[in-house]
Design an enzyme around this catalytic site. Sequence first.
Site, PDB file in Angstrom:
ATOM      1  N   CYS A   1       0.833  -1.215   0.000  1.00  0.00           N
ATOM      2  CA  CYS A   1       0.000   0.000   0.000  1.00  0.00           C
ATOM      3  C   CYS A   1       0.861   1.255   0.000  1.00  0.00           C
ATOM      4  O   CYS A   1       0.470   2.286   0.556  1.00  0.00           O
ATOM      5  CB  CYS A   1      -0.958   0.015   1.187  1.00  0.00           C
ATOM      6  SG  CYS A   1      -2.151  -1.320   1.191  1.00  0.00           S
ATOM      7  N   ASN A   2       2.055   1.168  -0.614  1.00  0.00           N
ATOM      8  CA  ASN A   2       2.967   2.310  -0.646  1.00  0.00           C
ATOM      9  C   ASN A   2       3.503   2.448  -2.067  1.00  0.00           C
ATOM     10  O   ASN A   2       4.668   2.156  -2.335  1.00  0.00           O
ATOM     11  CB  ASN A   2       4.114   2.085   0.349  1.00  0.00           C
ATOM     12  CG  ASN A   2       4.861   3.363   0.681  1.00  0.00           C
ATOM     13  OD1 ASN A   2       5.103   4.190  -0.186  1.00  0.00           O
ATOM     14  ND2 ASN A   2       5.223   3.530   1.937  1.00  0.00           N
TER      15      ASN A   2
END
Length: 466
Positions: free
Chosen positions: A395-396
């Site tokens: 999620c980055n």
Amino acid sequence: MSKSPDFDAFLRAHPSYPSTEKIDQLRQTEYARLDRGEHIYLDYTGGGIYAESQIRQHQKLLAENVFGNPHSTNPTSFAATELVDGTRESILHFFNADPDEYLAIFTSNASGALKLIGESYPFKDGRYLLTFDNHNSVNGIREFAHARGAEVTYIPIMLPDMRLDASSLDLELARPSKSGHNLFAFPAQSNFSSVTHSLEWIEKAHAHGWDVLLDAAAYVPTNKLDLSKVKPDFVPISFYKIFGYPTGLGALIARKDALAKLQRPWFAGGTITVASVQGDRHYLAEGAQAFEDGTLDYLNIPAIQIGLKHIESIGYDAIHERVRCLTGWLLDNLTQMKHSTGEPLVRVYGPTTTEGRGGAVTVNFFNKDGMMLDHRFVEGEANKVNISLRTGCFCNPGAGEIAMGVSRVELDVCFTQPGHEERLSTDDFRLCFDGKSTGAVRISVGMVTNFNDVQAFLSFARGLLE
């Protein structure tokens, strides 16, 4: 802990490790299920592991009492309210936050806390400044900023260590909007590279008139955040990342003066003092209650207080030192592994020493010809030997794009391909970048990791040498 030549070498390299022996003792009593099940758990950035006593204490509390919905003054409601308020106080105490200056708002998780900020921050004519290596829940706030006409700017991170370009940060902080509000967001610790960013940026930003959102979700499991020494305006956290249980509860710790700037776009049960249908009016409650929609998870909230006391009994000094030592051993050994051709087995995305970093080691594996192994293959092989790690971009996406060398031009081409305007699956996205990975392998060390866990992973890694 079994003695071995490797363990002796580890102690020579990290002589402070025995100071964390109390955690080895806890592993035998509170976390024995890890060893009974022969689990090699290396996903602490994804979620912490709970102690057995946390569960027992919480179950005892529920079994011996009757609690009701706190939105009332009857005896069972009052009992629940007392526990909720006591937990708020414990949260502020844990982070050394002055209750005259800060409030603790209960949320479902750090993402829920971030959404509260995004939907309520007065972005009109303002600026939203954030670093490339933010979690998607911080990135997502840009949609609220765009919708209200704010300028959104990303500060790049630089290879190989994936630290921030300090000159770019200084330049952007020095030019806040003069006609609107300004919000600067960064992670105290990147959940991708594990870089710990300077908390001195908080006051540097304040000096130029910025409000500061410090994403502490990946930082506070192994580092003390002292809000009497650093003064971010908004701090989102998820408690399960610190002590494993309960899941589904987080908090937004917010400075009262910053909270007063937020403008909620709606109201719900529990957030108002008065609402009228015929009069078409409502009045928000004051303080934390104005941001806590509906009925709180009042039966699980007391488990937070139990978890915080558990961490306090261990101490951040021991937790941090243990993680630092084990991460150093992991990095030193992984980076020395080479194929017979001389090709390195791994490429580390982030610092290769323990200076200015946390316990997550993000890598990709390569074969003897220098070709990258698919991170999904590595995860599959780890699954076979009961090693829990994590793969993907975590999620980055900003950090992932920099690490994998994916350019803005390549992304633009991908997003404008026919059929990609409305929907783009993960597999579609992977096909856009011929020969490039869109993910990595993250091995994250945590509070109850021990030497044998790290050795088991290193043995697994050696098995990928050709």
